[in-house]
Design a protein around this motif. Structure first.
Motif, PDB file in Angstrom:
ATOM      1  N   ALA A 129      10.197  -8.359   9.346  1.00 36.34           N
ATOM      2  CA  ALA A 129       8.789  -8.288   8.980  1.00 36.34           C
ATOM      3  C   ALA A 129       8.461  -9.386   7.971  1.00 36.34           C
ATOM      4  N   VAL A 130       7.203  -9.835   8.007  1.00 36.91           N
ATOM      5  CA  VAL A 130       6.762 -10.851   7.052  1.00 36.91           C
ATOM      6  C   VAL A 130       6.511 -10.184   5.702  1.00 36.91           C
ATOM      7  N   ASN A 131       7.179 -10.663   4.697  1.00 40.21           N
ATOM      8  CA  ASN A 131       7.057 -10.063   3.370  1.00 40.21           C
ATOM      9  C   ASN A 131       5.841 -10.621   2.632  1.00 40.21           C
ATOM     10  N   LYS A 132       5.004  -9.726   2.127  1.00 40.28           N
ATOM     11  CA  LYS A 132       3.869 -10.151   1.309  1.00 40.28           C
ATOM     12  C   LYS A 132       4.288 -10.199  -0.157  1.00 40.28           C
ATOM     13  N   VAL A 133       3.571 -11.021  -0.921  1.00 38.86           N
ATOM     14  CA  VAL A 133       3.846 -11.137  -2.350  1.00 38.86           C
ATOM     15  C   VAL A 133       2.988 -10.116  -3.092  1.00 38.86           C
ATOM     16  N   PRO A 134       3.586  -9.136  -3.741  1.00 40.11           N
ATOM     17  CA  PRO A 134       2.798  -8.109  -4.441  1.00 40.11           C
ATOM     18  C   PRO A 134       2.062  -8.676  -5.652  1.00 40.11           C
ATOM     19  N   GLU A 135       0.920  -8.051  -5.964  1.00 44.71           N
ATOM     20  CA  GLU A 135       0.115  -8.427  -7.122  1.00 44.71           C
ATOM     21  C   GLU A 135       0.195  -7.290  -8.144  1.00 44.71           C
ATOM     22  N   VAL A 136       0.471  -7.631  -9.403  1.00 45.94           N
ATOM     23  CA  VAL A 136       0.750  -6.623 -10.426  1.00 45.94           C
ATOM     24  C   VAL A 136      -0.256  -6.737 -11.571  1.00 45.94           C
ATOM     25  N   THR A 137      -0.793  -5.598 -11.986  1.00 46.17           N
ATOM     26  CA  THR A 137      -1.718  -5.527 -13.120  1.00 46.17           C
ATOM     27  C   THR A 137      -1.302  -4.365 -14.021  1.00 46.17           C
ATOM     28  N   VAL A 138      -1.280  -4.592 -15.337  1.00 47.52           N
ATOM     29  CA  VAL A 138      -0.925  -3.554 -16.298  1.00 47.52           C
ATOM     30  C   VAL A 138      -2.078  -3.362 -17.280  1.00 47.52           C
ATOM     31  N   PHE A 139      -2.478  -2.109 -17.489  1.00 50.43           N
ATOM     32  CA  PHE A 139      -3.569  -1.827 -18.411  1.00 50.43           C
ATOM     33  C   PHE A 139      -3.445  -0.389 -18.913  1.00 50.43           C
TER      34      PHE A 139
ATOM     35  N   ASN B  51      -1.007  -5.144  -2.585  1.00 52.85           N
ATOM     36  CA  ASN B  51      -0.548  -6.077  -1.553  1.00 52.85           C
ATOM     37  C   ASN B  51       0.951  -5.919  -1.275  1.00 52.85           C
ATOM     38  N   ILE B  52       1.379  -4.688  -1.045  1.00 51.76           N
ATOM     39  CA  ILE B  52       2.792  -4.400  -0.790  1.00 51.76           C
ATOM     40  C   ILE B  52       3.054  -4.319   0.715  1.00 51.76           C
ATOM     41  N   PHE B  53       3.975  -5.106   1.200  1.00 51.39           N
ATOM     42  CA  PHE B  53       4.479  -4.963   2.569  1.00 51.39           C
ATOM     43  C   PHE B  53       5.760  -5.774   2.700  1.00 51.39           C
ATOM     44  N   PRO B  54       6.801  -5.148   3.258  1.00 50.63           N
ATOM     45  CA  PRO B  54       6.892  -3.750   3.679  1.00 50.63           C
ATOM     46  C   PRO B  54       6.936  -2.801   2.475  1.00 50.63           C
ATOM     47  N   PRO B  55       6.674  -1.504   2.717  1.00 46.41           N
ATOM     48  CA  PRO B  55       6.629  -0.535   1.608  1.00 46.41           C
ATOM     49  C   PRO B  55       8.009  -0.152   1.089  1.00 46.41           C
ATOM     50  N   VAL B  56       8.707  -1.136   0.563  1.00 48.90           N
ATOM     51  CA  VAL B  56       9.988  -0.918  -0.114  1.00 48.90           C
ATOM     52  C   VAL B  56       9.890  -1.670  -1.432  1.00 48.90           C
TER      53      VAL B  56
ATOM     54  N   SER C 164       6.156   8.216 -14.165  1.00 51.46           N
ATOM     55  CA  SER C 164       5.841   8.850 -12.879  1.00 51.46           C
ATOM     56  C   SER C 164       5.142   7.811 -12.005  1.00 51.46           C
ATOM     57  N   GLU C 165       5.073   8.064 -10.707  1.00 52.24           N
ATOM     58  CA  GLU C 165       4.429   7.120  -9.808  1.00 52.24           C
ATOM     59  C   GLU C 165       3.869   7.830  -8.583  1.00 52.24           C
ATOM     60  N   THR C 166       2.940   7.152  -7.921  1.00 47.17           N
ATOM     61  CA  THR C 166       2.333   7.696  -6.715  1.00 47.17           C
ATOM     62  C   THR C 166       3.182   7.348  -5.492  1.00 47.17           C
ATOM     63  N   SER C 167       2.788   7.878  -4.346  1.00 46.16           N
ATOM     64  CA  SER C 167       3.367   7.438  -3.088  1.00 46.16           C
ATOM     65  C   SER C 167       2.764   6.082  -2.737  1.00 46.16           C
ATOM     66  N   PHE C 168       3.184   5.498  -1.630  1.00 40.70           N
ATOM     67  CA  PHE C 168       2.550   4.288  -1.127  1.00 40.70           C
ATOM     68  C   PHE C 168       1.192   4.682  -0.542  1.00 40.70           C
ATOM     69  N   LEU C 169       0.128   4.052  -1.027  1.00 37.62           N
ATOM     70  CA  LEU C 169      -1.213   4.331  -0.543  1.00 37.62           C
ATOM     71  C   LEU C 169      -1.637   3.227   0.411  1.00 37.62           C
ATOM     72  N   SER C 170      -2.197   3.613   1.544  1.00 38.74           N
ATOM     73  CA  SER C 170      -2.475   2.665   2.623  1.00 38.74           C
ATOM     74  C   SER C 170      -3.750   1.871   2.378  1.00 38.74           C
ATOM     75  N   LYS C 171      -3.830   0.695   3.025  1.00 39.48           N
ATOM     76  CA  LYS C 171      -5.004  -0.165   2.979  1.00 39.48           C
ATOM     77  C   LYS C 171      -5.406  -0.528   4.403  1.00 39.48           C
ATOM     78  N   ASP C 172      -6.631  -1.056   4.550  1.00 38.95           N
ATOM     79  CA  ASP C 172      -7.146  -1.375   5.878  1.00 38.95           C
ATOM     80  C   ASP C 172      -6.340  -2.465   6.574  1.00 38.95           C
ATOM     81  N   ASP C 173      -5.707  -3.357   5.809  1.00 38.29           N
ATOM     82  CA  ASP C 173      -4.945  -4.453   6.420  1.00 38.29           C
ATOM     83  C   ASP C 173      -3.488  -4.058   6.675  1.00 38.29           C
ATOM     84  N   HIS C 174      -3.186  -2.744   6.588  1.00 37.62           N
ATOM     85  CA  HIS C 174      -1.854  -2.182   6.836  1.00 37.62           C
ATOM     86  C   HIS C 174      -0.844  -2.536   5.748  1.00 37.62           C
ATOM     87  N   SER C 175      -1.313  -3.071   4.642  1.00 36.50           N
ATOM     88  CA  SER C 175      -0.443  -3.202   3.480  1.00 36.50           C
ATOM     89  C   SER C 175      -0.610  -1.946   2.621  1.00 36.50           C
TER      90      SER C 175
END
Length: 255
Positions: free
Chosen positions: A108-118, A137-142, A159-170
């Motif tokens: 699979a083509v790996n996307k570069v995740p974008e990270v924000t802290v606040f 912008n997570i893909f694949p979800p690992v 704590s953290e959430t599950s992977f939440l889906s987006k319209d572009d399948h990321s």
């Protein structure tokens, strides 16, 4: 190391409440995604969630075989049998095994995740707060998201959430860290993903006003003293003028 990163994403049902605006234009007021199934060969791992307007209603813990609601009150309004999710994941695993055998094992083509802290709320030193690490912008979800405090790993209050889906399948994911703000502490959200050449550290530290220098303090005090003196002089002048005008003799007019 070459990893087999095959993934199947299945959405069993998508319910959309639509409102018609301007004739042919259709705008979605609310979107509910029921039964988002994810299974991948790496791990192996899987996920089953229900979402509404981008927020997670619940997920099924595949190890404990139980439904975990985002808010406990939801469990009083409806129920969900986790066996349904386990059956879906088993079907996905079966189909994935077949697809792997029939494919050329293209990664699979790996996307570069974008990270924000606040912070969750305005920071006040000594008052409990929560740091939020939003990874988009997570893909694949690992992915591996961890917290560092002054360079040391932190596990308590995380704590953290599950992977939440987006319209572009990321996907996107949030990690939380409860903490007590201090001027001496610095925090980093560490993200590891196949789309990154090396772990990404997103830095955060409380913003505290810089202390004034002695010269600045002297200038501020001098300006304050000068303004005060001007006010005293002006007030004194007005008082004297008022007294003089009040003491002026009055001449009787003609009879």
């Amino acid at each position: 190391m070459i990893l087999n990163r095959a993934l199947i994403l299945g959405a069993l049902a998508l319910t959309t409440v639509m409102s018609i605006c301007g004739g042919e234009d259709i705008v979605a007021d609310h979107v509910a995604a029921y039964g988002i199934n994810v299974y991948q060969a790496y791990g192996p791992s899987g996920q089953y969630t229900h979402e509404f307007d981008g927020d997670e209603e619940f997920y099924v813990d595949l190890q404990r075989k139980e439904t975990v609601w985002q808010l406990p009150v939801f469990s009083k309004l409806r129920r969900f049998d986790p066996q349904f999710a386990l059956s879906n994941i088993a079907i996905l695993k079966h189909n994935l095994d077949i697809m792997i055998k029939r494919s050329n094992s293209t990664a699979a083509v790996n996307k570069v995740p974008e990270v924000t802290v606040f912070p969750k709320s305005p920071v006040m030193l000594g008052r409990p707060n929560t740091l939020i690490c939003l990874v988009d912008n997570i893909f694949p979800p690992v992915i591996n998201i961890t917290w560092l405090s002054n360079g040391h790993s932190v596990t308590e209050g995380v704590s953290e959430t599950s992977f939440l889906s987006k319209d572009d399948h990321s996907f996107w994911k949030i990690s939380y860290l409860t903490f007590l703000p201090s001027a001496d502490d610095m925090y980093d959200c560490k993200v590891e993903h196949w789309g990154l050449d090396e772990p990404l550290l997103k830095h955060w530290e409380p913003e505290t006003p810089a202390p004034m220098s002695e010269l600045t303090e002297t200038v501020v005090c001098a300006l304050g003293l000068a303004v005060g003196l001007v006010g005293i002089v002006a007030g004194t002048v007005f008082i004297i003028q008022g007294l003089r005008s009040g003491a002026a003799p009055r001449h009787p007019g003609p009879l």
